[in-house]
Design an enzyme around this catalytic site. Structure first.
Site, PDB file in Angstrom:
ATOM      1  CG  ASP A 476      46.199  71.953 -12.638  1.00 16.58           C
ATOM      2  OD1 ASP A 476      46.871  71.673 -12.984  1.00 16.58           O
ATOM      3  OD2 ASP A 476      45.567  71.305 -12.046  1.00 16.58           O
ATOM      4  CG  ASP A 546      50.743  65.975 -12.776  1.00 21.80           C
ATOM      5  OD1 ASP A 546      51.100  66.538 -11.599  1.00 21.80           O
ATOM      6  OD2 ASP A 546      50.544  66.004 -13.657  1.00 21.80           O
TER       7      ASP A 546
HETATM    8  C1  DGJ Z   1      47.369  68.364 -12.509  1.00 19.63           C
HETATM    9  C2  DGJ Z   1      47.870  68.156 -11.788  1.00 19.63           C
HETATM   10  O1  DGJ Z   1      49.235  68.460 -12.238  1.00 19.63           O
HETATM   11  C3  DGJ Z   1      47.789  66.811 -10.520  1.00 19.63           C
HETATM   12  O2  DGJ Z   1      48.265  67.262  -9.957  1.00 19.63           O
HETATM   13  C4  DGJ Z   1      46.494  67.093 -10.758  1.00 19.63           C
HETATM   14  O3  DGJ Z   1      45.492  68.793 -10.206  1.00 19.63           O
HETATM   15  C5  DGJ Z   1      45.831  67.024 -11.823  1.00 19.63           C
HETATM   16  N1  DGJ Z   1      45.943  67.986 -12.882  1.00 19.63           N
HETATM   17  C6  DGJ Z   1      43.888  66.910 -11.955  1.00 19.63           C
HETATM   18  O4  DGJ Z   1      42.987  67.311 -12.300  1.00 19.63           O
END
Ligand code: DGJ
Length: 736
Positions: A476, A546
């Site tokens: 990430d 997300d």
């Molecule tokens: C952003 C990601 O897109 C989410 O799926 C998740 O992993 C969060 N970060 C965790 O902080």
């Protein structure tokens, strides 16, 4: 095939359905002659209009700047009279900006060329060939090599530029774009992709106007907001008809993609590293390579363009052993628990999930340091044994005993001010000394351009992976770069920082997949801010967004699939009301939309309403039955809710045209009781197919038999279900 006609000083790059021609004029300028539908076997140099307007045989060349300002150039340069958008700007040690490239030599070789430290398409001597045209500016001592690669089976041209300092003084590269394309405007539209967090890659289309228009990122990554893609297309072009020139960038940092419509109605499209905040010092003897840009031509609409990009990336860019293989169906605990979990909770989720056929548990953010919220511990990649009681290996072993794989989340590039790492090395964060660095999500970014920071970062991740049987990593990256300063870079190299940062990300991921060759790596950046082809070189899939709401996902996945294969799109089923936007949709619809991506769940299965839980085994069975078709078939967009305001429809058609899976999502129901006819193009006209509804009761939805010709012409009747957000799957299979 690539050929050179020395009499007419013309190069031809022939792809199955297109011709690209380059013409070198008497003065050595490298001009763009033609790119479009396959041309006949004629000398195409006339298409560059070599002797019109301001051309002069006179060696004094009294209209040189006017000539340069209309001549179509393969790599337009700065400072000498082409006042349109340039692609190359070099500055000498006196501060002069002029560059003039003259043809010197060329080579045509079989196969592709790797780029040091950068992702690059790959092929064999049988399926690809490369043209390298060397040009020089003898006053600067600069040598510039224009590199073009084509594949026998694809209507794509891959371009990059190599710049060498053969002189004795420093050069400063102020702009080094990867591609320029000069074509006449023909009332073209432009398509770009835009968005925001949780709303990535929405399609935007409008007529090209005079002047410059385009997209860019200066955020240090590709970004949620704009995407390194433009398409120039006939105003009347549709998914299945019309001319389209699509351009994409194999890079994961700051970019620009611009089109300029200038005085004589010609269009110049450029794409490359964003020159804003960029300046690269090239010492004598040094070389700089630009990333690759991809140019795709279609004379049969956007679907053919999409298929070329998909095939190129699936076959010649993604390296993972998973590239063509089924991905494990995963369950991720982010939307299930956020930071509030422990070993027992994770084992509960895994144990219930395994009963329904889910194959991998992914432990997301919050397992390390003392992290229970996003304000601490990034950089402290040690297992928090207060949460992961018994340790990581114990948890992984327990999950493995359930017959499931285990995956883990990292955000390796980051550092929390509240972390042991920051307390030990505050200077490791990117910052301008004397200024307080700006926070985002309460975190700072590590200066991985520094060797010791890169090495520490790599080891932090690798030591966790070495400690247990971890088969998947979600990498990430949750903030953009600001406060650009680096302890290791002197003032005349700070303009190199953004590009050096991207090179460091690539080095880290290269090290990871080299040490763990079977690892399934999924990139992610606060959702889909790093969904770009650069990352495909390291990871076969990327988290799309997300926003897991099935209806919001329609536009996100449509924009993404315009360029990228469905096999790369991270897509999960989550709970309702949706956490990002609060919408309530049927579980079935959520499943169908996720089935067009890598497929998985992002919910607490132990708390799911029983009627939804009961649907999971059926969804798992659908994934098992159709994922090969979805991953490796030809994508075809049939209808778009953003255009018709009612429904979305797309298909995956097997390469041999023996079967297809069609997904229809009725976003809004309107009082209209007739069925809707959906036309499926691209099957065998003479073959007969059985059409069935794999997830419906066959008494209410009896199979149909139709020929491929009728399917394309008249289509399949699809019942309109009562209510919004309804969905249908249709399976079409050839009768043999
Ligand atoms: C952003 C990601 O897109 C989410 O799926 C998740 O992993 C969060 N970060 C965790 O902080």
């Amino acid at each position: 095939m690539i050929s050179f006609d020395s009499k007419n000083m013309t190069f031809r790059l022939e792809t199955p359905n297109s011709t690209y021609a380059i013409f070198v004029n008497e003065r050595g300028y490298i001009g763009h002659a033609y790119f479009g539908a396959k041309a006949g076997d004629d000398d195409l140099s006339y298409c560059a209009r070599p002797k019109e307007y301001f051309y002069s045989e006179n060696p004094v060349f009294r209209e040189k700047s006017s000539f340069l300002d209309y001549f179509p150039q393969e790599l337009p340069t700065d400072g000498l009279g082409d006042f349109r958008q340039s692609a190359l700007a070099l500055c000498d040690d006196q501060g002069h900006n002029a560059v003039e490239l003259k043809y010197k030599s060329h080579t045509i070789t079989k196969g592709t060329k790797a780029l040091p430290g950068l992702p690059a398409v790959f092929g064999t001597a049988d399926d690809s060939s490369t043209l390298e045209i060397t040009a020089t500016d003898d006053i600067l001592g600069a040598e510039v090599i224009l590199v073009y690669t084509i594949f026998e089976e694809l209507d794509a041209i891959i371009r990059s530029v190599k710049i060498k300092n053969n002189g004795s003084k420093n050069l400063f590269i102020k702009k080094a774009l990867s591609l320029a394309l000069d074509i006449d405007d023909d009332n073209f539209d432009i398509i770009t992709l835009h968005g925001s967090w949780a709303r990535e890659r929405h399609i935007d289309r409008h007529l090209i106007h005079m002047g410059k228009q385009g997209v860019s990122s200066n955020r240090g990554e590709t970004s949620h907001q704009e995407h390194p893609f433009i398409a120039l297309l006939d105003h009347t072009a549709t998914y299945d008809s019309g001319r389209v020139y699509g351009i994409n960038f194999i890079y994961s940092g700051n970019f620009i993609a611009d089109v300029e419509k200038s005085q004589f109605n010609n269009l110049r499209a450029v794409m490359g590293i964003n020159p804003e905040n960029f300046c690269w010092k090239l010492e004598p003897g040094q070389t700089f390579d630009t990333p690759q840009a991809v140019l795709v031509y279609s004379d049969s609409g956007l679907n053919a363009m999409s298929r070329t990009f998909h095939d190129l990336y699936r076959d010649h860019l993604i390296r993972s052993p998973y590239k063509k293989a089924a991905r494990p169906i995963l369950i991720n605990n982010w939307e299930a628990t956020y930071f509030d979990f422990n070993t027992d909770k994770l084992i509960d989720i895994a144990s219930e999930a395994s009963k329904d056929g889910i194959e991998m548990l992914v432990m997301d953010d919050g397992w390390f340091g003392k992290r229970n919220f996003d304000d601490n511990s990034l950089g402290d990649w040690t297992v928090n044994e207060n949460k992961i009681q018994g340790g990581l290996k114990h948890l992984v072993d327990e999950v493995n005993k359930l017959g499931m794989k285990f995956g883990i989340w990292f955000e390796p590039e980051m550092i929390s001010p509240d972390s042991d790492l920051y307390r030990a090395h505050p200077d490791w964060a990117i910052q301008i000394s004397g200024r307080e660095p700006g926070m985002s999500r309460q975190q700072l970014v590590l200066d991985i351009t520094r060797k010791e920071v890169e090495d520490h970062t790599y080891e932090s991740v690798a030591k966790i992976l070495r400690s247990a049987n971890i088969e998947y990593v979600k990498w990430d990256m949750n903030r953009q770069l600001t406060d650009i300063g680096s302890a290791d870079l002197p003032a005349d190299r700070i303009g190199e920082f953004y590009h050096r940062y991207v090179l460091a990300v690539y080095r880290l991921q290269e090290r990871l997949i080299t040490e763990f060759p079977n690892l399934l790596l999924e990139n992610c950046s606060g959702g889909g801010a790093r969904f770009d082809p650069g990352m495909f070189f390291y990871s076969p899939q990327i988290w799309c967004s997300d926003d897991t709401d099935a209806i919001e996902r329609l536009a996100i996945q449509e924009g993404t699939a315009l360029i990228y294969p469905l096999s790369t799109m991270g897509a999960h089923v989550s709970v309702c009301p949706n956490h990002a936007i609060g919408r309530v949709t049927p579980f079935k619809t959520r499943g169908y939309v996720a089935l067009s991506g890598t497929f998985g769940y992002e919910l607490d299965i132990t708390k799911l309403p029983p009627e939804e839980r009961a649907m999971i085994p059926g969804q798992v069975a659908l994934y098992k039955r159709f994922s090969d078709l979805v991953r490796n078939g030809d994508y075809s967009r049939i209808a778009s809710y953003s255009e018709n305001n009612e429904f979305d429809c797309w298909a995956s058609i097997a390469k041999d045209k023996s079967k297809a899976l069609v997904t229809v999502v009725q976003v809004l129901y309107r009082a209209n009781y007739k069925s809707r006819f959906i036309k499926i193009k691209g099957l065998k006209p003479e073959a007969t197919y059985t059409i069935s509804w794999p997830d419906e009761n066959s008494k209410d939805f009896p199979p149909l038999k139709l020929t491929g010709r009728t399917l394309a012409a008249a289509g399949i009747p699809i019942r309109r279900d009562w209510g919004d957000f309804q969905a249908k799957l249709i399976f079409i299979e050839e009768n043999k």
